[in-house]
Motif scaffolding. Structure first.
Motif, PDB file in Angstrom:
ATOM      1  N   GLY A 121       0.814  -1.215   0.000  1.00  0.00           N
ATOM      2  CA  GLY A 121       0.000   0.000   0.000  1.00  0.00           C
ATOM      3  C   GLY A 121       0.844   1.259   0.000  1.00  0.00           C
ATOM      4  N   PHE A 122       1.914   1.255   0.775  1.00  0.00           N
ATOM      5  CA  PHE A 122       2.830   2.399   0.814  1.00  0.00           C
ATOM      6  C   PHE A 122       3.425   2.645  -0.564  1.00  0.00           C
ATOM      7  CE2 PHE A 122       7.267   3.842   1.241  1.00  0.00           C
ATOM      8  CZ  PHE A 122       7.059   5.075   1.831  1.00  0.00           C
ATOM      9  N   ILE A 123       3.916   1.604  -1.194  1.00  0.00           N
ATOM     10  CA  ILE A 123       4.537   1.735  -2.518  1.00  0.00           C
ATOM     11  C   ILE A 123       3.519   2.208  -3.551  1.00  0.00           C
ATOM     12  CG2 ILE A 123       5.596   0.424  -4.418  1.00  0.00           C
ATOM     13  CD1 ILE A 123       6.978  -1.283  -2.172  1.00  0.00           C
ATOM     14  N   LEU A 124       2.333   1.616  -3.539  1.00  0.00           N
ATOM     15  CA  LEU A 124       1.297   2.022  -4.495  1.00  0.00           C
ATOM     16  C   LEU A 124       0.923   3.491  -4.317  1.00  0.00           C
ATOM     17  CD1 LEU A 124      -1.018  -1.119  -4.446  1.00  0.00           C
ATOM     18  CD2 LEU A 124       0.249  -0.235  -6.427  1.00  0.00           C
ATOM     19  N   PHE A 125       0.733   3.906  -3.070  1.00  0.00           N
ATOM     20  CA  PHE A 125       0.382   5.302  -2.838  1.00  0.00           C
ATOM     21  C   PHE A 125       1.476   6.228  -3.339  1.00  0.00           C
ATOM     22  CE2 PHE A 125       0.602   9.145  -0.227  1.00  0.00           C
ATOM     23  CZ  PHE A 125      -0.568   9.759  -0.658  1.00  0.00           C
ATOM     24  N   ARG A 126       2.727   5.910  -3.040  1.00  0.00           N
ATOM     25  CA  ARG A 126       3.828   6.774  -3.481  1.00  0.00           C
ATOM     26  C   ARG A 126       3.904   6.823  -5.007  1.00  0.00           C
ATOM     27  NH1 ARG A 126       4.305  10.585  -1.536  1.00  0.00           N
ATOM     28  NH2 ARG A 126       6.358  10.965  -2.392  1.00  0.00           N
ATOM     29  N   ILE A 127       3.681   5.683  -5.675  1.00  0.00           N
ATOM     30  CA  ILE A 127       3.704   5.671  -7.143  1.00  0.00           C
ATOM     31  C   ILE A 127       2.649   6.620  -7.691  1.00  0.00           C
ATOM     32  CG2 ILE A 127       3.148   4.256  -9.176  1.00  0.00           C
ATOM     33  CD1 ILE A 127       4.582   1.923  -7.717  1.00  0.00           C
ATOM     34  N   PHE A 128       1.410   6.509  -7.214  1.00  0.00           N
ATOM     35  CA  PHE A 128       0.341   7.380  -7.717  1.00  0.00           C
ATOM     36  C   PHE A 128       0.567   8.839  -7.337  1.00  0.00           C
ATOM     37  CE2 PHE A 128      -2.128   3.365  -7.990  1.00  0.00           C
ATOM     38  CZ  PHE A 128      -2.440   3.446  -9.334  1.00  0.00           C
ATOM     39  N   ASP A 129       1.096   9.082  -6.143  1.00  0.00           N
ATOM     40  CA  ASP A 129       1.328  10.450  -5.694  1.00  0.00           C
ATOM     41  C   ASP A 129       2.432  11.124  -6.505  1.00  0.00           C
ATOM     42  OD1 ASP A 129       0.884  12.706  -4.068  1.00  0.00           O
ATOM     43  OD2 ASP A 129       2.468  12.108  -2.687  1.00  0.00           O
ATOM     44  N   ILE A 130       3.424  10.366  -6.932  1.00  0.00           N
ATOM     45  CA  ILE A 130       4.528  10.929  -7.713  1.00  0.00           C
ATOM     46  C   ILE A 130       4.180  10.980  -9.196  1.00  0.00           C
ATOM     47  CG2 ILE A 130       6.918  10.523  -8.451  1.00  0.00           C
ATOM     48  CD1 ILE A 130       7.342   9.314  -5.565  1.00  0.00           C
ATOM     49  N   TRP A 131       3.631   9.897  -9.725  1.00  0.00           N
ATOM     50  CA  TRP A 131       3.319   9.778 -11.151  1.00  0.00           C
ATOM     51  C   TRP A 131       2.173  10.708 -11.550  1.00  0.00           C
ATOM     52  CZ3 TRP A 131       0.026   5.274 -13.284  1.00  0.00           C
ATOM     53  CH2 TRP A 131      -0.021   5.318 -14.668  1.00  0.00           C
ATOM     54  N   LYS A 132       1.177  10.818 -10.716  1.00  0.00           N
ATOM     55  CA  LYS A 132       0.010  11.672 -10.900  1.00  0.00           C
ATOM     56  C   LYS A 132      -0.737  11.448 -12.223  1.00  0.00           C
ATOM     57  CE  LYS A 132       1.617  15.397  -7.903  1.00  0.00           C
ATOM     58  NZ  LYS A 132       1.143  14.785  -6.702  1.00  0.00           N
ATOM     59  N   PRO A 133      -1.248  10.224 -12.459  1.00  0.00           N
ATOM     60  CA  PRO A 133      -2.084  10.023 -13.647  1.00  0.00           C
ATOM     61  C   PRO A 133      -3.420  10.754 -13.474  1.00  0.00           C
ATOM     62  CG  PRO A 133      -2.208   8.094 -12.245  1.00  0.00           C
ATOM     63  CD  PRO A 133      -1.178   9.020 -11.626  1.00  0.00           C
ATOM     64  N   PHE A 134      -4.165  10.890 -14.569  1.00  0.00           N
ATOM     65  CA  PHE A 134      -5.482  11.533 -14.503  1.00  0.00           C
ATOM     66  C   PHE A 134      -6.387  10.743 -13.571  1.00  0.00           C
ATOM     67  CE2 PHE A 134      -9.824  12.297 -15.810  1.00  0.00           C
ATOM     68  CZ  PHE A 134      -9.847  13.677 -15.853  1.00  0.00           C
ATOM     69  N   PRO A 135      -7.172  11.330 -12.770  1.00  0.00           N
ATOM     70  CA  PRO A 135      -7.448  12.752 -12.545  1.00  0.00           C
ATOM     71  C   PRO A 135      -6.583  13.385 -11.456  1.00  0.00           C
ATOM     72  CG  PRO A 135      -9.080  11.477 -11.379  1.00  0.00           C
ATOM     73  CD  PRO A 135      -8.155  10.485 -12.053  1.00  0.00           C
ATOM     74  N   ILE A 136      -5.573  12.668 -10.974  1.00  0.00           N
ATOM     75  CA  ILE A 136      -4.706  13.219  -9.926  1.00  0.00           C
ATOM     76  C   ILE A 136      -4.000  14.476 -10.436  1.00  0.00           C
ATOM     77  CG2 ILE A 136      -2.747  12.763  -8.403  1.00  0.00           C
ATOM     78  CD1 ILE A 136      -3.505   9.737  -8.640  1.00  0.00           C
ATOM     79  N   ASN A 137      -3.468  14.399 -11.671  1.00  0.00           N
ATOM     80  CA  ASN A 137      -2.761  15.562 -12.221  1.00  0.00           C
ATOM     81  C   ASN A 137      -3.700  16.749 -12.405  1.00  0.00           C
ATOM     82  OD1 ASN A 137      -4.181  14.585 -14.427  1.00  0.00           O
ATOM     83  ND2 ASN A 137      -2.412  14.445 -15.769  1.00  0.00           N
ATOM     84  N   TRP A 138      -4.954  16.482 -12.782  1.00  0.00           N
ATOM     85  CA  TRP A 138      -5.934  17.561 -12.941  1.00  0.00           C
ATOM     86  C   TRP A 138      -6.151  18.261 -11.594  1.00  0.00           C
ATOM     87  CZ3 TRP A 138     -10.548  18.349 -10.485  1.00  0.00           C
ATOM     88  CH2 TRP A 138     -11.325  19.405 -10.967  1.00  0.00           C
ATOM     89  N   ALA A 139      -6.372  17.475 -10.555  1.00  0.00           N
ATOM     90  CA  ALA A 139      -6.591  18.043  -9.221  1.00  0.00           C
ATOM     91  C   ALA A 139      -5.373  18.837  -8.772  1.00  0.00           C
ATOM     92  CB  ALA A 139      -6.923  16.941  -8.217  1.00  0.00           C
ATOM     93  N   ASP A 140      -4.195  18.318  -9.044  1.00  0.00           N
ATOM     94  CA  ASP A 140      -2.953  18.971  -8.641  1.00  0.00           C
ATOM     95  C   ASP A 140      -2.772  20.314  -9.345  1.00  0.00           C
ATOM     96  OD1 ASP A 140      -0.378  18.949  -7.240  1.00  0.00           O
ATOM     97  OD2 ASP A 140       0.510  18.641  -9.229  1.00  0.00           O
ATOM     98  N   GLN A 141      -3.170  20.385 -10.611  1.00  0.00           N
ATOM     99  CA  GLN A 141      -2.932  21.592 -11.406  1.00  0.00           C
ATOM    100  C   GLN A 141      -4.087  22.592 -11.373  1.00  0.00           C
ATOM    101  OE1 GLN A 141      -2.128  19.961 -15.269  1.00  0.00           O
ATOM    102  NE2 GLN A 141      -0.246  18.972 -14.607  1.00  0.00           N
ATOM    103  N   LYS A 142      -5.322  22.122 -11.219  1.00  0.00           N
ATOM    104  CA  LYS A 142      -6.482  22.996 -11.394  1.00  0.00           C
ATOM    105  C   LYS A 142      -7.185  23.423 -10.108  1.00  0.00           C
ATOM    106  CE  LYS A 142      -6.301  22.757 -15.900  1.00  0.00           C
ATOM    107  NZ  LYS A 142      -5.790  23.861 -16.672  1.00  0.00           N
ATOM    108  N   VAL A 143      -6.990  22.695  -9.030  1.00  0.00           N
ATOM    109  CA  VAL A 143      -7.693  23.015  -7.792  1.00  0.00           C
ATOM    110  C   VAL A 143      -6.691  23.683  -6.840  1.00  0.00           C
ATOM    111  CG1 VAL A 143      -9.108  22.123  -5.915  1.00  0.00           C
ATOM    112  CG2 VAL A 143      -9.184  21.009  -8.161  1.00  0.00           C
ATOM    113  N   SER A 144      -7.069  24.840  -6.335  1.00  0.00           N
ATOM    114  CA  SER A 144      -6.123  25.591  -5.504  1.00  0.00           C
ATOM    115  C   SER A 144      -6.501  25.528  -4.028  1.00  0.00           C
ATOM    116  CB  SER A 144      -6.072  27.050  -5.979  1.00  0.00           C
ATOM    117  OG  SER A 144      -7.345  27.635  -5.850  1.00  0.00           O
TER     118      SER A 144
END
Length: 173
Positions: A121-144
């Motif tokens: 779970g730790f590894i998976l979370f870090r992968i998604f948090d660093i890689w930031k596939p959609f919609p993670i990247n959208w949230a990171d860039q568009k929501v302030s």
């Protein structure tokens, strides 16, 4: 050294009000986000210390606490960013606490909260948090603001949690 690190103002707790000190201390993950290298990884690893609490509380109560942690985190992260005068500063890791905790929730449901699944779970979370596939990247860039700081990690936690379900059923059924 990361060039963004060079432009981050130092955290001067002694120049803050007590209220701001408490909020910023929470925002930087009780100090775990102050690591000079990979503060998000240290914050996520620190969040694993909550695993015994989630086990003790059980799934339903843990879900309520993680939801409250996430909602309160919107304020904590937003206020910390405001005090530090840097949006989504890497030292702010309360969002990692919430995302990593969301990742572990399926392990309670599956009754697999052991060191191997927690590490996965730790590894998976870090992968998604660093890689930031959609919609993670959208949230990171568009929501302030505080919501933006929290939302990408919440989504990363949900993606990692879904992967845990898939891996669990693929390997153990």
């Amino acid at each position: 050294m990361d060039t963004n690190t060079l432009h981050k103002p130092p955290i001067r707790f002694n120049q803050m009000t007590w209220y701001n000190r408490c909020i910023v201390f929470c925002g930087v993950g009780f100090g775990s986000g102050l690591s000079p290298k990979a503060p998000g990884t240290f914050g996520s690893a620190f969040a694993l210390l909550f695993a015994p609490l989630w086990l003790y509380l059980g799934l339903s109560a843990s879900m309520v606490v993680v939801l409250l942690m996430s909602l309160i985190g919107i304020y904590i992260c937003g206020h910390t960013a405001k005090v530090l005068n840097v949006h989504d500063d890497g030292r702010i890791v309360w969002d990692e606490f919430a995302g990593q905790s969301i990742t572990l929730l399926p392990l309670l449901y599956l009754q697999q909260l052991n060191w191997l699944w927690v590490l996965i779970g730790f590894i998976l979370f870090r992968i998604f948090d660093i890689w930031k596939p959609f919609p993670i990247n959208w949230a990171d860039q568009k929501v302030s603001g505080g919501l933006g700081i929290m939302l990408d990690d919440i989504i990363a936690g949900i993606w990692a949690a879904l992967c845990i379900f898939i891996l669990h059923f693929y390997f153990l059924t």
